[in-house]
Design a protein around this motif. Sequence first.
Motif, PDB file in Angstrom:
ATOM      1  N   UNK A  86      -4.535   9.226 -11.565  1.00 40.50           N
ATOM      2  CA  UNK A  86      -5.833   8.853 -11.017  1.00 40.50           C
ATOM      3  C   UNK A  86      -7.005   8.857 -11.971  1.00 40.50           C
ATOM      4  N   UNK A  87      -6.765   9.049 -13.267  1.00 45.19           N
ATOM      5  CA  UNK A  87      -7.845   9.035 -14.260  1.00 45.19           C
ATOM      6  C   UNK A  87      -7.583   7.846 -15.199  1.00 45.19           C
ATOM      7  N   UNK A  88      -8.147   6.673 -14.891  1.00 43.80           N
ATOM      8  CA  UNK A  88      -7.824   5.481 -15.679  1.00 43.80           C
ATOM      9  C   UNK A  88      -8.326   5.526 -17.121  1.00 43.80           C
ATOM     10  N   UNK A  89      -9.396   6.261 -17.381  1.00 41.19           N
ATOM     11  CA  UNK A  89      -9.920   6.328 -18.748  1.00 41.19           C
ATOM     12  C   UNK A  89     -10.344   7.755 -19.058  1.00 41.19           C
ATOM     13  N   UNK A  90      -9.388   8.566 -19.492  1.00 39.86           N
ATOM     14  CA  UNK A  90      -9.652   9.981 -19.764  1.00 39.86           C
ATOM     15  C   UNK A  90     -10.571  10.147 -20.970  1.00 39.86           C
TER      16      UNK A  90
END
Length: 120
Positions: A86-90
Amino acid sequence: MKPSAQQRREGNCEKHLALIRELPCCVTGRAGPNDPHHLKSGPAAKERGVGMRATDRWAVPLCRVAHDEVERIGSRHEEKWFRENGIPDVVELAAALWNSTGDVKRMTKIVQSHMGRAPR
């Protein structure tokens, strides 16, 4: 005692790490205290060396279970693991947290805004 080379590096800040520990886990939403996970991929990879992790500017909050899981999968699959969780761009998340350090309320909102986002 003299600070280590890791501690003296620009981009390291114990106060920032203390705030990261207070934040909810960016994957599960579990309330702090949580672990600061230092990214190993993306721009953080350029800062790493033998025996040196990336600087604190690339830290994100993870609960112990999530932190253990991402550490097990390794750096090659780290960004994919975050996308699948659920974190597309960490990298964007870590940069936003670093840019807001000192304001735990704002940092909490940043974590919450990145949780469960659909990939772009």
